[in-house]
Scaffold this active site. Structure first.
Site, mmCIF file in Angstrom:
data_model
loop_
_atom_site.group_PDB
_atom_site.id
_atom_site.type_symbol
_atom_site.label_atom_id
_atom_site.label_comp_id
_atom_site.label_asym_id
_atom_site.label_seq_id
_atom_site.Cartn_x
_atom_site.Cartn_y
_atom_site.Cartn_z
ATOM 1 N N THR A 132 8.218 4.085 -5.107
ATOM 2 C CA THR A 132 7.450 5.199 -4.543
ATOM 3 C C THR A 132 8.000 5.616 -3.181
ATOM 4 O O THR A 132 8.004 6.807 -2.849
ATOM 5 C CB THR A 132 5.952 4.860 -4.426
ATOM 6 N N VAL A 159 0.831 -1.201 0.000
ATOM 7 C CA VAL A 159 0.000 0.000 0.000
ATOM 8 C C VAL A 159 0.864 1.249 0.000
ATOM 9 O O VAL A 159 2.030 1.220 0.390
ATOM 10 C CB VAL A 159 -0.953 0.020 1.212
ATOM 11 N N LEU A 190 7.546 -1.520 -7.735
ATOM 12 C CA LEU A 190 6.924 -0.194 -7.822
ATOM 13 C C LEU A 190 6.745 0.438 -6.447
ATOM 14 O O LEU A 190 6.929 1.658 -6.293
ATOM 15 C CB LEU A 190 5.583 -0.296 -8.541
ATOM 16 N N LYS A 191 6.411 -0.360 -5.448
ATOM 17 C CA LYS A 191 6.246 0.176 -4.097
ATOM 18 C C LYS A 191 7.564 0.733 -3.564
ATOM 19 O O LYS A 191 7.610 1.819 -2.970
ATOM 20 C CB LYS A 191 5.708 -0.919 -3.169
ATOM 21 N N VAL A 192 8.650 0.000 -3.771
ATOM 22 C CA VAL A 192 9.958 0.473 -3.328
ATOM 23 C C VAL A 192 10.313 1.776 -4.035
ATOM 24 O O VAL A 192 10.866 2.708 -3.438
ATOM 25 C CB VAL A 192 11.018 -0.621 -3.576
#
Length: 322
Positions: free
Chosen positions: A170, A117, A166-168
Site C-alpha cells: 500500500t 496501519v 500488504l502494508k509495504v
C-alpha cells in the site's frame, strides 16, 4: 489491562492517544522525554526503559521508524516476556524481520501480532485509520477489542508476515500516486490551468485517489507537511522492491520510484517532507505549485466511530477454531 506503548512519534503518539482516550491504563516510553512528559500530564505513567515497560504491562505496542529500531526494542524487552505477555508491532517493517522477532517472543511464551496501519497521521489521531493484523485467528480474536479502539477498519491478513507484505504494497501505491499527482499539478500549471480548478478536476474524476485528496492539499498550501519523510518513502518502496525481486517479478515502475526519491534525498536531505519531491519539478521548470484555500496540515473531519473487522470481498468471516 495495562497497555504499554513504545514510540510516541508522528503516528505512534496519536495511536497512543487513542489508547488513553478509550480508558486503558497506559504506560509509555520514548527516547524523547518531552513526549513522555506530555502523556504523563494526560494521565499515563512512564517506564524507565523498554524492559521496565514490558515488566509492568500485559500488552505492549511498538510503533518505531525502522526495522532496526524495532529489533533493538524487542531484544531489550525479551527477558521480561512470558506466557502472560502480548506484543503488537505497529511499525512498517519487512516480513522476514517480523517473523524473526515474533519467533523470539514466542520462544519466551509470549504472543506476537503484527498490525501496521494505513491512512495517514490525521486518521491515526481520531482512530479512523485502517489496521492490518497478521497472526493466527485465535490471537486475532483476542486482540481485536484493542485494535478497534486504535483503528476503524481492521483486516485479518493471515499469519505473521502477511500484514507487513500488504502494508509495504500500500505504501508503494501511495508513492506512485504522489509522484503522478506532482507531475499532473506541475503540468497543469505549465499549461496555464488554474490550480484550484485542476485540484477539483482531479478530485471528482477517475483520476482521484486518497493521496490526491490529502497530499495534494498540503502541496498546494506550500507547507508540504504530511508528517512523512523521504527516507521513509525510500525504505518502504525498497521493501516492496525486495518482495518483488524475491518473487521473481520484473518490475519497471518501482525501480524508477526509488531513483526519483534517491535523487530527492540527494538534493534536499533524507528528512525532507515526502511531498516536497515536487520541488524537483519546480526547480526544473521555475514554477511554484501553490494555490489559496488549502490547509497546512490534514485534519480528519470524520467523527470517531467504533472500529470493526473488515471481511475480504468474496470471503465469509472465519470461524474461530475451538
Amino acid at each position: 489491562m495495562q497497555v504499554g506503548f513504545i514510540g510516541l512519534g508522528n503516528v505512534g503518539g496519536k495511536l497512543a492517544g487513542s489508547v488513553l482516550r478509550n480508558g486503558y491504563d497506559l504506560c509509555v516510553f520514548d527516547l524523547d522525554a518531552a513526549r513522555m512528559g506530555d502523556f504523563v500530564a494526560r494521565g499515563a505513567s512512564a517506564a524507565r526503559d523498554p524492559a521496565d515497560l514490558m515488566r509492568r504491562c500485559d500488552t505492549v505496542i511498538t510503533c518505531l521508524p525502522s526495522p532496526a529500531a524495532s529489533a533493538a526494542v524487542v531484544e531489550a524487552m525479551l527477558p521480561e516476556i512470558d506466557e502472560t505477555k502480548i506484543w503488537l508491532e505497529m511499525s512498517t517493517t519487512d516480513a522476514t524481520e517480523i517473523k524473526r522477532l515474533a519467533g523470539l517472543v514466542s520462544a519466551r511464551g509470549g504472543v506476537a501480532v503484527e498490525c501496521p496501519v494505513s491512512g495517514g497521521c490525521h486518521r491515526a489521531d481520531t482512530a479512523n485509520i485502517s489496521i492490518f493484523a497478521g497472526c493466527d485467528r485465535a490471537t486475532f480474536e483476542r486482540v481485536l477489542p484493542l485494535l478497534t479502539t486504535l483503528g476503524r477498519r481492521v483486516l485479518h491478513t493471515g499469519e505473521i508476515g502477511t500484514a507487513s507484505v500488504l502494508k509495504v504494497m500500500t505504501n508503494y501505491l501511495a508513492t506512485a500516486n504522489l509522484l503522478t499527482c506532482c507531475e499532473a499539478l506541475v503540468t497543469m500549471k505549465a499549461a496555464g490551468m488554474d490550480l484550484n480548478t485542476a485540484y477539483e478536476a482531479m478530485k471528482i474524476s477517475s483520476g482521484t485517489s486518497f493521496v490526491h485528496e490529502t497530499e495534494s492539499q498540503v502541496i498546494l498550501n506550500g507547507s508540504r507537511d504530511i508528517s512523512f519523510t523521504m527516507d521513509l518513502v525510500k525504505k518502504d518502496v525498497g521493501l516492496f522492491q525486495d518482495i518483488a525481486q524475491e518473487a521473481g517479478v520484473p518490475l519497471e515502475i518501482s525501480p524508477l520510484l526509488l531513483r526519483i526519491f534517491e535523487d530527492g534525498i540527494a538534493r534536499y536531505g533524507a528528512r525532507e517532507l515526502s511531498p516536497n519531491i515536487i520541488r524537483r519539478l519546480e526547480d526544473a521548470t521555475g514554477l511554484q505549485i501553490n494555490a489559496p484555500g488549502f490547509p497546512a496540515e490534514m485534519v480528519d473531519d470524520e467523527p470517531e466511530e467504533p472500529g470493526y473487522e473488515v471481511i475480504p470481498t468474496g470471503l465469509s468471516k472465519p470461524l474461530l477454531a475451538t
